[in-house]
Design an enzyme around this catalytic site. Structure first.
Site, PDB file in Angstrom:
ATOM      1  N   HIS A 138      18.823  18.317 -25.951  1.00  0.00           N
ATOM      2  CA  HIS A 138      18.837  16.909 -26.347  1.00  0.00           C
ATOM      3  C   HIS A 138      20.065  16.644 -27.210  1.00  0.00           C
ATOM      4  O   HIS A 138      20.544  17.542 -27.904  1.00  0.00           O
ATOM      5  CB  HIS A 138      17.557  16.571 -27.131  1.00  0.00           C
ATOM      6  CG  HIS A 138      17.388  15.124 -27.454  1.00  0.00           C
ATOM      7  ND1 HIS A 138      17.221  14.155 -26.490  1.00  0.00           N
ATOM      8  CD2 HIS A 138      17.379  14.461 -28.633  1.00  0.00           C
ATOM      9  CE1 HIS A 138      17.095  12.968 -27.070  1.00  0.00           C
ATOM     10  NE2 HIS A 138      17.194  13.130 -28.372  1.00  0.00           N
ATOM     11  N   HIS A 155      19.516   7.676 -30.565  1.00  0.00           N
ATOM     12  CA  HIS A 155      19.314   8.454 -29.344  1.00  0.00           C
ATOM     13  C   HIS A 155      18.367   7.751 -28.393  1.00  0.00           C
ATOM     14  O   HIS A 155      17.698   6.779 -28.752  1.00  0.00           O
ATOM     15  CB  HIS A 155      18.817   9.863 -29.678  1.00  0.00           C
ATOM     16  CG  HIS A 155      17.417   9.923 -30.217  1.00  0.00           C
ATOM     17  ND1 HIS A 155      16.524  10.897 -29.844  1.00  0.00           N
ATOM     18  CD2 HIS A 155      16.746   9.146 -31.095  1.00  0.00           C
ATOM     19  CE1 HIS A 155      15.375  10.717 -30.472  1.00  0.00           C
ATOM     20  NE2 HIS A 155      15.486   9.674 -31.235  1.00  0.00           N
ATOM     21  N   CYS A 157      19.362  10.744 -22.866  1.00  0.00           N
ATOM     22  CA  CYS A 157      20.038  11.094 -24.122  1.00  0.00           C
ATOM     23  C   CYS A 157      21.540  11.299 -23.952  1.00  0.00           C
ATOM     24  O   CYS A 157      22.346  10.679 -24.652  1.00  0.00           O
ATOM     25  CB  CYS A 157      19.391  12.311 -24.783  1.00  0.00           C
ATOM     26  SG  CYS A 157      19.580  13.882 -23.895  1.00  0.00           S
TER      27      CYS A 157
END
Length: 157
Positions: free
Chosen positions: A121, A133, A71
């Site tokens: 994240h 993402h 990520c």
């Protein structure tokens, strides 16, 4: 009358829309607050386009591209290609951004997912409640709806 003395009257005649247009296309008029936001929007927009171009790239923990990403590796790579350096992890990236409200978010801003005060994240806001993402092992870079309200937003400037 010097050129500097004429700038305010020229700005008044040109209007705000013209000043914003100049700022957006890289004009050299300095208007407090506008230049920074215009350049941030340009960088964010470029980073968003770069992330979208990586659609389908496989997730790999610790990967920073150009073929595999985790990520924060995707956000690091996208902003680097757009001309801005970010730190490596999602938490470090959060600490380096200008924190903004959900109401203020724009396409190209970073979206940070957290549990309590721990960021775990990050993705790039694409508008309409969606992010680009690299979600997890076994998945690929993709556009996805934000699935929780437990997010913070940051603008890279």
């Amino acid at each position: 009358m010097t050129a500097l003395n004429r700038v305010p009257s020229m700005m008044a005649r040109a209007g705000t829309a013209s000043a914003l247009t100049l700022a957006a296309v890289g004009g050299s008029i300095a208007v407090p607050g506008l230049a920074t936001e215009a350049s941030a929007a340009t960088i964010g927009t470029k980073a968003l386009q770069i992330a979208a171009s990586k659609k389908g790239a496989p997730y790999a923990w610790g990967a920073t591209g150009p073929r595999r990403f985790d990520c924060s590796g995707l956000t690091l790579y996208s902003f680097k290609k757009a001309g801005k350096k970010l730190p490596r992890t999602a938490a470090q990236q959060y600490n380096k951004t200008h924190h903004i409200s959900a109401r203020s978010r724009k396409a190209g801003d970073l979206v940070f997912f957290h549990s309590g005060s721990s960021v775990y994240h990050v993705g790039i806001y694409a508008g309409k409640g969606k992010i680009w993402h690299a979600p997890r092992t076994g998945a690929v870079v993709r556009l996805e709806k934000i699935w929780t309200r437990t997010v913070w937003y940051g603008r890279v400037s």
